[in-house]
Scaffold this motif. Sequence first.
Motif, PDB file in Angstrom:
ATOM      1  N   TRP A 223       0.818  -1.223   0.000  1.00 55.53           N
ATOM      2  CA  TRP A 223       0.000   0.000   0.000  1.00 55.53           C
ATOM      3  C   TRP A 223       0.847   1.267   0.000  1.00 55.53           C
ATOM      4  O   TRP A 223       0.300   2.373  -0.082  1.00 55.53           O
ATOM      5  N   GLU A 314     -11.886   0.135  -7.906  1.00 63.39           N
ATOM      6  CA  GLU A 314     -12.051  -1.025  -7.016  1.00 63.39           C
ATOM      7  C   GLU A 314     -10.767  -1.283  -6.223  1.00 63.39           C
ATOM      8  O   GLU A 314     -10.827  -1.632  -5.039  1.00 63.39           O
ATOM      9  N   ASP A 315      -9.620  -1.114  -6.867  1.00 65.09           N
ATOM     10  CA  ASP A 315      -8.347  -1.269  -6.152  1.00 65.09           C
ATOM     11  C   ASP A 315      -8.221  -0.223  -5.046  1.00 65.09           C
ATOM     12  O   ASP A 315      -7.726  -0.519  -3.952  1.00 65.09           O
ATOM     13  N   GLN A 317     -10.630   1.163  -3.385  1.00 63.71           N
ATOM     14  CA  GLN A 317     -11.516   0.781  -2.276  1.00 63.71           C
ATOM     15  C   GLN A 317     -10.925  -0.377  -1.482  1.00 63.71           C
ATOM     16  O   GLN A 317     -11.075  -0.426  -0.260  1.00 63.71           O
ATOM     17  N   ARG A 318     -10.215  -1.273  -2.169  1.00 59.68           N
ATOM     18  CA  ARG A 318      -9.559  -2.371  -1.455  1.00 59.68           C
ATOM     19  C   ARG A 318      -8.455  -1.837  -0.539  1.00 59.68           C
ATOM     20  O   ARG A 318      -8.271  -2.321   0.582  1.00 59.68           O
ATOM     21  N   ASN A 321     -10.236  -0.203   2.451  1.00 67.49           N
ATOM     22  CA  ASN A 321     -10.793  -1.250   3.313  1.00 67.49           C
ATOM     23  C   ASN A 321      -9.690  -1.980   4.064  1.00 67.49           C
ATOM     24  O   ASN A 321      -9.837  -2.315   5.251  1.00 67.49           O
ATOM     25  N   GLY A 322      -8.573  -2.218   3.380  1.00 63.81           N
ATOM     26  CA  GLY A 322      -7.449  -2.881   4.027  1.00 63.81           C
ATOM     27  C   GLY A 322      -6.890  -2.071   5.175  1.00 63.81           C
ATOM     28  O   GLY A 322      -6.511  -2.624   6.221  1.00 63.81           O
TER      29      GLY A 322
END
Length: 364
Positions: A223, A314-315, A317-318, A321-322
């Motif tokens: 990240w 979408e990535d 948001q991942r 969320n992570g």
Amino acid sequence: MTTTIRQTHELGQSIWLDSIDRNILRNGVLRDLIIKEGVSGLTSNPTIFEKSMSSGDLYDADIRRLSEAGVSTETAFFDMAIQDIQDAAGLLRPVYDEERGNDGFVSLEVSPRLARNTAGTLAQALSLWSRVDRPNVMIKIPGTAEGIPAIRAAIREGVNINITLLFSLERYRSVVDAYMLGLEDRLATGKPVHHIHSVASFFLSRIDTLIDPILEAQGHKEWVGEVALACAREAYQIYKELFFSQRWARLRDQGAHPQRLLWASTGSKNPAYGDLKYVDALIGPDTVDTMPMETIKAFLDHGHPGLTLENGVEDAQRVLNGLRESNIDLEALAGRLEEEGIKKFNEPFDKLLSAIGRKMGVGG
């Protein structure tokens, strides 16, 4: 002539210069950026003015005049800043007229000393708006908790507002709400809203500068360098949600303009990242990217215009969320960045007033 900036404008994103000084106002540099390259706006802040006013002698005659008038150092600063903002607004007025009031703006910030003072912020915002007296100016108000009611009230009074120092997605929602409430308040009094414009300035590189070491320490290297872009992409999804709502439709029918998202702090602070990390990846409709001069030059030289803002939603948001699942509190970190941001604006502002005071022969 087609440039990367003009190509980006055709895709719906405005490129503004995050810099101002009397040299570029008078030597043709800003005019050329506007006419030849397609730059369509300008932003300023206390740090930028400190660099401009503390060096050289372009302001010395004004400082002598203001010293003889016996004004305070802060009054002297705003007197000189307003002149620069008016000059820049004049250079950008053809853009404003050509774009029918949708672009060509110059931003002037209230004193950073007022970041926690709602009444003081509103009073100064209204005063600066009146003194500058140009339709293509925005007054910058920080998106602090104390700034939110000032933003609403200023919009109600018909002032163009640039909300600065945004780091939090939740605070961004509050800023949009304040904008819409201000428009609704104004309409309730029978006044028009078609001439009001606003941007919400999301600061990016500072997010990665703070969070990257935390991610490294916790073993989340995947990240690293991704959080600021993820926040920007999520902010744009919030923008679409709120400005395609029934509430907004009612305001739009009355002539209201959506509050555009603006990407700020776009110069890469980590040398390991490319110089256009926060530029090439975030091009999308109804947005603004304000860049320091070196980033403008880099974008003109090797930028890649294309609709990229919604790539990897979408990535993004991942990633977000992570972070939550790993108990990394983005809202708490945003609060820390806000405090640091206020400090980073106050320090050069105090330094600037001291420099003016020395030239005036008084204290800062």
